[in-house]
Design an enzyme around this catalytic site. Structure first.
Site, PDB file in Angstrom:
ATOM      1  N   LYS A  75       6.179   3.282  27.895  1.00 43.07           N
ATOM      2  CA  LYS A  75       7.017   3.879  26.854  1.00 43.07           C
ATOM      3  C   LYS A  75       6.658   3.349  25.474  1.00 43.07           C
ATOM      4  O   LYS A  75       6.074   2.269  25.336  1.00 43.07           O
ATOM      5  CB  LYS A  75       8.489   3.553  27.132  1.00 43.07           C
ATOM      6  CG  LYS A  75       9.086   4.458  28.190  1.00 43.07           C
ATOM      7  CD  LYS A  75       8.955   5.893  27.765  1.00 43.07           C
ATOM      8  CE  LYS A  75       9.911   6.806  28.481  1.00 43.07           C
ATOM      9  NZ  LYS A  75       9.595   8.219  28.205  1.00 43.07           N
ATOM     10  N   TYR A  94       2.462   5.715  25.653  1.00 38.32           N
ATOM     11  CA  TYR A  94       3.094   6.903  25.066  1.00 38.32           C
ATOM     12  C   TYR A  94       3.785   6.465  23.779  1.00 38.32           C
ATOM     13  O   TYR A  94       4.452   5.416  23.752  1.00 38.32           O
ATOM     14  CB  TYR A  94       4.171   7.469  26.001  1.00 38.32           C
ATOM     15  CG  TYR A  94       3.636   8.178  27.226  1.00 38.32           C
ATOM     16  CD1 TYR A  94       2.824   9.298  27.117  1.00 38.32           C
ATOM     17  CD2 TYR A  94       3.968   7.739  28.503  1.00 38.32           C
ATOM     18  CE1 TYR A  94       2.343   9.951  28.245  1.00 38.32           C
ATOM     19  CE2 TYR A  94       3.491   8.386  29.639  1.00 38.32           C
ATOM     20  CZ  TYR A  94       2.679   9.496  29.495  1.00 38.32           C
ATOM     21  OH  TYR A  94       2.210  10.135  30.608  1.00 38.32           O
ATOM     22  N   ASP A 198       5.208  34.069  33.550  1.00 40.06           N
ATOM     23  CA  ASP A 198       4.462  33.454  32.445  1.00 40.06           C
ATOM     24  C   ASP A 198       4.082  34.540  31.464  1.00 40.06           C
ATOM     25  O   ASP A 198       4.134  35.736  31.798  1.00 40.06           O
ATOM     26  CB  ASP A 198       3.214  32.703  32.961  1.00 40.06           C
ATOM     27  CG  ASP A 198       2.770  31.602  32.007  1.00 40.06           C
ATOM     28  OD1 ASP A 198       2.368  31.929  30.869  1.00 40.06           O
ATOM     29  OD2 ASP A 198       2.843  30.412  32.363  1.00 40.06           O
ATOM     30  N   VAL A 239       8.577  26.054  30.596  1.00 43.80           N
ATOM     31  CA  VAL A 239       7.730  26.626  29.540  1.00 43.80           C
ATOM     32  C   VAL A 239       7.324  25.546  28.543  1.00 43.80           C
ATOM     33  O   VAL A 239       7.975  24.519  28.405  1.00 43.80           O
ATOM     34  CB  VAL A 239       8.456  27.762  28.768  1.00 43.80           C
ATOM     35  CG1 VAL A 239       8.826  28.885  29.714  1.00 43.80           C
ATOM     36  CG2 VAL A 239       9.661  27.242  28.031  1.00 43.80           C
ATOM     37  N   LEU A 240       6.227  25.790  27.870  1.00 43.37           N
ATOM     38  CA  LEU A 240       5.822  24.920  26.759  1.00 43.37           C
ATOM     39  C   LEU A 240       5.090  25.760  25.732  1.00 43.37           C
ATOM     40  O   LEU A 240       4.164  26.496  26.068  1.00 43.37           O
ATOM     41  CB  LEU A 240       4.899  23.804  27.250  1.00 43.37           C
ATOM     42  CG  LEU A 240       4.384  22.866  26.135  1.00 43.37           C
ATOM     43  CD1 LEU A 240       5.516  22.061  25.512  1.00 43.37           C
ATOM     44  CD2 LEU A 240       3.317  21.914  26.662  1.00 43.37           C
ATOM     45  N   VAL A 267      13.324  21.694  33.174  1.00 43.37           N
ATOM     46  CA  VAL A 267      12.322  20.633  33.013  1.00 43.37           C
ATOM     47  C   VAL A 267      11.898  20.544  31.544  1.00 43.37           C
ATOM     48  O   VAL A 267      11.533  19.478  31.043  1.00 43.37           O
ATOM     49  CB  VAL A 267      11.098  20.887  33.925  1.00 43.37           C
ATOM     50  CG1 VAL A 267      10.119  19.719  33.852  1.00 43.37           C
ATOM     51  CG2 VAL A 267      11.532  21.110  35.368  1.00 43.37           C
ATOM     52  N   ASP A 270      12.919  18.082  27.593  1.00 45.89           N
ATOM     53  CA  ASP A 270      12.360  17.120  26.636  1.00 45.89           C
ATOM     54  C   ASP A 270      11.820  17.815  25.392  1.00 45.89           C
ATOM     55  O   ASP A 270      11.517  17.155  24.397  1.00 45.89           O
ATOM     56  CB  ASP A 270      11.284  16.245  27.297  1.00 45.89           C
ATOM     57  CG  ASP A 270      10.106  17.045  27.798  1.00 45.89           C
ATOM     58  OD1 ASP A 270      10.258  18.249  28.055  1.00 45.89           O
ATOM     59  OD2 ASP A 270       9.015  16.467  27.929  1.00 45.89           O
ATOM     60  N   ALA A 299      15.848  14.276  31.278  1.00 43.30           N
ATOM     61  CA  ALA A 299      14.707  14.329  30.349  1.00 43.30           C
ATOM     62  C   ALA A 299      13.525  13.480  30.809  1.00 43.30           C
ATOM     63  O   ALA A 299      12.407  13.722  30.379  1.00 43.30           O
ATOM     64  CB  ALA A 299      15.166  13.896  28.961  1.00 43.30           C
TER      65      ALA A 299
HETATM   66  P1  NAD Z   1       1.868  23.718  30.270  1.00 41.86           P
HETATM   67  O1  NAD Z   1       1.361  23.955  28.897  1.00 41.86           O
HETATM   68  O2  NAD Z   1       0.927  23.325  31.355  1.00 41.86           O
HETATM   69  O3  NAD Z   1       2.604  25.054  30.778  1.00 41.86           O
HETATM   70  C1  NAD Z   1       3.526  25.765  30.004  1.00 41.86           C
HETATM   71  C2  NAD Z   1       3.448  27.223  30.393  1.00 41.86           C
HETATM   72  O4  NAD Z   1       4.529  27.908  29.735  1.00 41.86           O
HETATM   73  C3  NAD Z   1       2.147  27.909  29.949  1.00 41.86           C
HETATM   74  O5  NAD Z   1       1.490  28.474  31.071  1.00 41.86           O
HETATM   75  C4  NAD Z   1       2.633  28.983  28.970  1.00 41.86           C
HETATM   76  O6  NAD Z   1       1.861  30.165  29.014  1.00 41.86           O
HETATM   77  C5  NAD Z   1       4.054  29.209  29.473  1.00 41.86           C
HETATM   78  N1  NAD Z   1       4.960  29.878  28.538  1.00 41.86           N
HETATM   79  C6  NAD Z   1       5.085  29.713  27.203  1.00 41.86           C
HETATM   80  N2  NAD Z   1       6.054  30.532  26.736  1.00 41.86           N
HETATM   81  C7  NAD Z   1       6.559  31.205  27.801  1.00 41.86           C
HETATM   82  C8  NAD Z   1       7.567  32.196  27.968  1.00 41.86           C
HETATM   83  N3  NAD Z   1       8.276  32.654  26.938  1.00 41.86           N
HETATM   84  N4  NAD Z   1       7.814  32.651  29.219  1.00 41.86           N
HETATM   85  C9  NAD Z   1       7.115  32.204  30.275  1.00 41.86           C
HETATM   86  N5  NAD Z   1       6.138  31.281  30.177  1.00 41.86           N
HETATM   87  C10 NAD Z   1       5.869  30.797  28.955  1.00 41.86           C
HETATM   88  O7  NAD Z   1       3.058  22.668  30.126  1.00 41.86           O
HETATM   89  P2  NAD Z   1       3.647  21.730  31.293  1.00 41.86           P
HETATM   90  O8  NAD Z   1       2.869  20.475  31.345  1.00 41.86           O
HETATM   91  O9  NAD Z   1       3.776  22.556  32.514  1.00 41.86           O
HETATM   92  O10 NAD Z   1       5.079  21.352  30.708  1.00 41.86           O
HETATM   93  C11 NAD Z   1       6.163  22.264  30.750  1.00 41.86           C
HETATM   94  C12 NAD Z   1       7.396  21.600  30.137  1.00 41.86           C
HETATM   95  O11 NAD Z   1       7.844  20.530  30.968  1.00 41.86           O
HETATM   96  C13 NAD Z   1       7.144  20.968  28.772  1.00 41.86           C
HETATM   97  O12 NAD Z   1       8.253  21.234  27.945  1.00 41.86           O
HETATM   98  C14 NAD Z   1       7.035  19.502  29.076  1.00 41.86           C
HETATM   99  O13 NAD Z   1       7.356  18.714  27.950  1.00 41.86           O
HETATM  100  C15 NAD Z   1       8.094  19.401  30.140  1.00 41.86           C
HETATM  101  N6  NAD Z   1       8.074  18.165  30.960  1.00 41.86           N
HETATM  102  C16 NAD Z   1       9.292  17.590  31.197  1.00 41.86           C
HETATM  103  C17 NAD Z   1       9.398  16.478  31.988  1.00 41.86           C
HETATM  104  C18 NAD Z   1      10.771  15.922  32.290  1.00 41.86           C
HETATM  105  O14 NAD Z   1      10.857  14.813  32.806  1.00 41.86           O
HETATM  106  N7  NAD Z   1      11.849  16.640  32.008  1.00 41.86           N
HETATM  107  C19 NAD Z   1       8.252  15.894  32.539  1.00 41.86           C
HETATM  108  C20 NAD Z   1       7.006  16.488  32.290  1.00 41.86           C
HETATM  109  C21 NAD Z   1       6.936  17.648  31.497  1.00 41.86           C
END
Ligand code: NAD
Length: 363
Positions: A75, A94, A198, A239-240, A267, A270, A299
């Site tokens: 962290k 991080y 997606d 989503v991201l 998910v 965050d 988170a």
């Molecule tokens: P990633 O970039 O691999 O995947 C995100 C996907 O979302 C992409 O394929 C993108 O095309 C899609 N997307 C974007 N807008 C969209 C929409 N309107 N509808 C549908 N799909 C859409 O990212 P990731 O690594 O899979 O991370 C996803 C999320 O999870 C992020 O917000 C990341 O910060 C979060 N995360 C949270 C935790 C937690 O502990 N809560 C841990 C890890 C990651």
């Protein structure tokens, strides 16, 4: 190089920056490793494990920070840790500086050279030190969601895989990236009826290919979301949009169209969450209910499985840790532009333009 691994002090953080396996590798290359006593306990690694790997066990964080030329953590350094950093020292962890002006100010004030895990890149354009945690969170999502679906937790009382003669649960995963794909793998494995949405057609094609008919893909639109959530038992938000807050894809009004006791696992919390009614929760108190819909919005999901997460993160960071130790940070980033992308502060200067932009500082 002298490498230091202090015990994490952020509340509820059980991961550790170096595994005993990483210590063995570093010591084998002639480096010295100092591990704070008890640093690995949350992840199931004892001082004896580290000592057997060749580490020196240090009695407190101060001794680690004083001894080490490079500090490897998980962290972002907390305020007391930031006071122990110094010019000429390297920090590899991080950082998430953009929303954190206090930490940025302290790192600049200390003069430390800081390399942020989350901005290290790889050749295909991914973020190799974030991906393992997304894998973990994605695989956990159906697991925690199925727990929330149980009656005692406020859920619909639906078993994800059904039983012979009874339909399985409908799981809708919004976002088919690293998290969404990992979530799909587990939800399919648990026998659920899975749909992944997606906006990237190429991503949907990829998922269609690798799952060979074991899930349905759906282009993500407001209309398709409205349609699918009406029959969903569990919706996983994954989503991201890089560099932006998560878009709100399910509104509060839409909760009324869902089946009572359905579960939302956000998910993307965050990044602010992708459901309008999401707010961050903790492992101690992970779920809450809005309009009869159970929300799970932890988170730091990987913290729930600190041992797996530590090992997964350690596998991803090890080549960089070894390169930094073998060559020094200048040599390592000269040889690797992807590691260079992680350089955030050096000698009191901000070296990350996106962080500078977010905080209104020169970079
Ligand atoms: P990633 O970039 O691999 O995947 C995100 C996907 O979302 C992409 O394929 C993108 O095309 C899609 N997307 C974007 N807008 C969209 C929409 N309107 N509808 C549908 N799909 C859409 O990212 P990731 O690594 O899979 O991370 C996803 C999320 O999870 C992020 O917000 C990341 O910060 C979060 N995360 C949270 C935790 C937690 O502990 N809560 C841990 C890890 C990651």
């Amino acid at each position: 190089m002298k490498i230091g691994c202090p015990k994490e002090i952020k509340p509820q953080e059980f991961r550790v920056g170096l595994t005993p396996a990483a210590v063995t590798e570093a010591v084998g290359r002639g480096h010295e490793v100092f591990v704070e006593t008890g640093a690995g306990l949350g992840a199931g690694f004892t001082d004896a494990d580290y000592a057997a790997a060749g580490a020196d066990i240090a009695p407190d964080a101060r001794s680690v920070f004083d001894a080490a030329a490079m500090i490897v953590k998980v962290k972002e350094p907390q305020a007391p840790e930031r006071q122990m950093l110094r010019e000429g020292q390297l920090l590899f962890t991080y950082l998430h500086l953009a929303p954190d002006p206090d930490q940025t100010r302290d790192l600049l004030g200390s003069g430390v050279t800081a390399i942020a895990y989350e901005t290290v890149t790889d050749a295909p354009g991914g973020l190799p030190l974030l991906a393992p945690m997304s894998e973990v969170a994605g695989r956990l999502a159906p697991q925690v969601g199925s727990w929330a679906l149980q009656k005692a937790n406020g859920g619909r009382g639906v078993l994800l895989g059904g039983v012979p003669g009874v339909r399985p649960a409908n799981v809708v995963i919004i976002g088919g990236g690293v998290v969404g794909t990992a979530a799909a793998r587990v939800a399919v494995g648990m026998g659920a009826n899975v749909t992944v949405m997606d906006r990237s057609i190429s991503r949907l094609s990829y998922l269609d290919d690798i799952f060979m008919g074991r899930l349905t893909t759906q282009y993500s639109s407001a209309a398709a979301t409205a349609d699918l959530i009406g029959t969903a038992d569990m919706v996983i938000g994954a989503v991201l949009i890089p560099g932006a807050a998560a878009p709100k894809l399910v509104t509060r009004a839409q909760l009324g169209t869902m089946q009572p006791g359905a579960v939302l696992v956000d998910v993307a919390i965050d990044q602010g969450g992708c459901f309008e009614t999401s707010r961050p929760t903790t492992h101690q108190d992970p779920i809450y209910e809005v309009d009869g819909i159970v929300h799970y919005c932890v988170a730091n999901m990987p913290g729930a499985v600190a041992r797996t997460s530590t090992q997964a993160l350690g596998n991803a960071t090890l080549p960089f840790v070894l390169a930094l130790a073998d060559k020094g940070w200048r040599g390592a980033i000269q040889d690797d532009p992807h590691l260079r992308a992680g350089l955030s502060t050096h000698g009191g200067r901000l070296t990350s333009p996106p962080v500078g932009e977010a905080l209104g500082l020169e970079a």
